[in-house]
Design a protein around this motif. Structure first.
Motif, short mmCIF file in Angstrom:
data_model
loop_
_atom_site.label_atom_id
_atom_site.label_comp_id
_atom_site.label_asym_id
_atom_site.label_seq_id
_atom_site.Cartn_x
_atom_site.Cartn_y
_atom_site.Cartn_z
N UNK A 118 0.83 -1.21 0.00
CA UNK A 118 0.00 0.00 0.00
C UNK A 118 0.86 1.25 0.00
N UNK A 119 1.91 1.23 0.79
CA UNK A 119 2.81 2.38 0.84
C UNK A 119 3.52 2.58 -0.50
N UNK A 120 4.03 1.48 -1.07
CA UNK A 120 4.73 1.58 -2.36
C UNK A 120 3.76 1.97 -3.47
N UNK A 121 2.58 1.38 -3.47
CA UNK A 121 1.57 1.74 -4.48
C UNK A 121 1.15 3.18 -4.37
N UNK A 122 1.02 3.67 -3.15
CA UNK A 122 0.67 5.08 -2.95
C UNK A 122 1.75 6.02 -3.44
N UNK A 123 3.00 5.67 -3.16
CA UNK A 123 4.11 6.51 -3.64
C UNK A 123 4.19 6.52 -5.16
N UNK A 124 4.01 5.36 -5.77
CA UNK A 124 4.08 5.28 -7.23
C UNK A 124 2.91 6.04 -7.86
N UNK A 125 1.71 5.87 -7.29
CA UNK A 125 0.55 6.59 -7.80
C UNK A 125 0.73 8.09 -7.69
N UNK A 126 1.28 8.53 -6.58
CA UNK A 126 1.52 9.96 -6.38
C UNK A 126 2.60 10.47 -7.34
N UNK A 127 3.66 9.68 -7.55
CA UNK A 127 4.73 10.08 -8.45
C UNK A 127 4.26 10.17 -9.90
N UNK A 128 3.34 9.28 -10.29
CA UNK A 128 2.83 9.29 -11.66
C UNK A 128 1.74 10.34 -11.87
N UNK A 129 1.20 10.88 -10.77
CA UNK A 129 0.21 11.94 -10.87
C UNK A 129 -1.19 11.47 -11.22
#
Length: 92
Positions: A40-51
């Motif tokens: 969840x943490x990694x997915x959230x960071x990737x989602x945020x980074x991709x915008x």
């Protein structure tokens, strides 16, 4: 969203990922839950980074949950692939 929010989100995302990908996991429910939190943490960071989506920092936002669940599923698949190879070997 604070760290407690991400932990709660990860617990739920791990349970959802386990429901989507049923089967025997070498680590049991505790390892699956930890994989859910990290996913969840990694997915959230990737989602945020991709915008993608709206604000990823809101607990009840759809993009937050989708990123967390996808991250948990991906991490669970990676975990199964890595431990499946080691788990299947037998020493003679």
């Amino acid at each position: 969203m604070g760290i407690i929010g991400w932990i709660v989100l990860g617990l739920v995302a791990g349970i959802i990922a386990k429901a989507i990908l049923p089967g025997d996991d070498p680590g049991g429910i505790i390892v699956t839950t930890l994989i859910g939190i990290v996913g969840a943490f990694a997915g959230g960071l990737i989602t945020k980074a991709l915008g993608f989506g709206g604000p990823i920092d809101e607990f009840f936002d759809f993009s937050t949950w989708l990123g967390a669940i996808i991250g948990s599923i991906v991490l669970l698949l990676i975990y199964r692939a890595v431990t499946g190879r080691r788990h299947g070997r037998t020493a003679y």
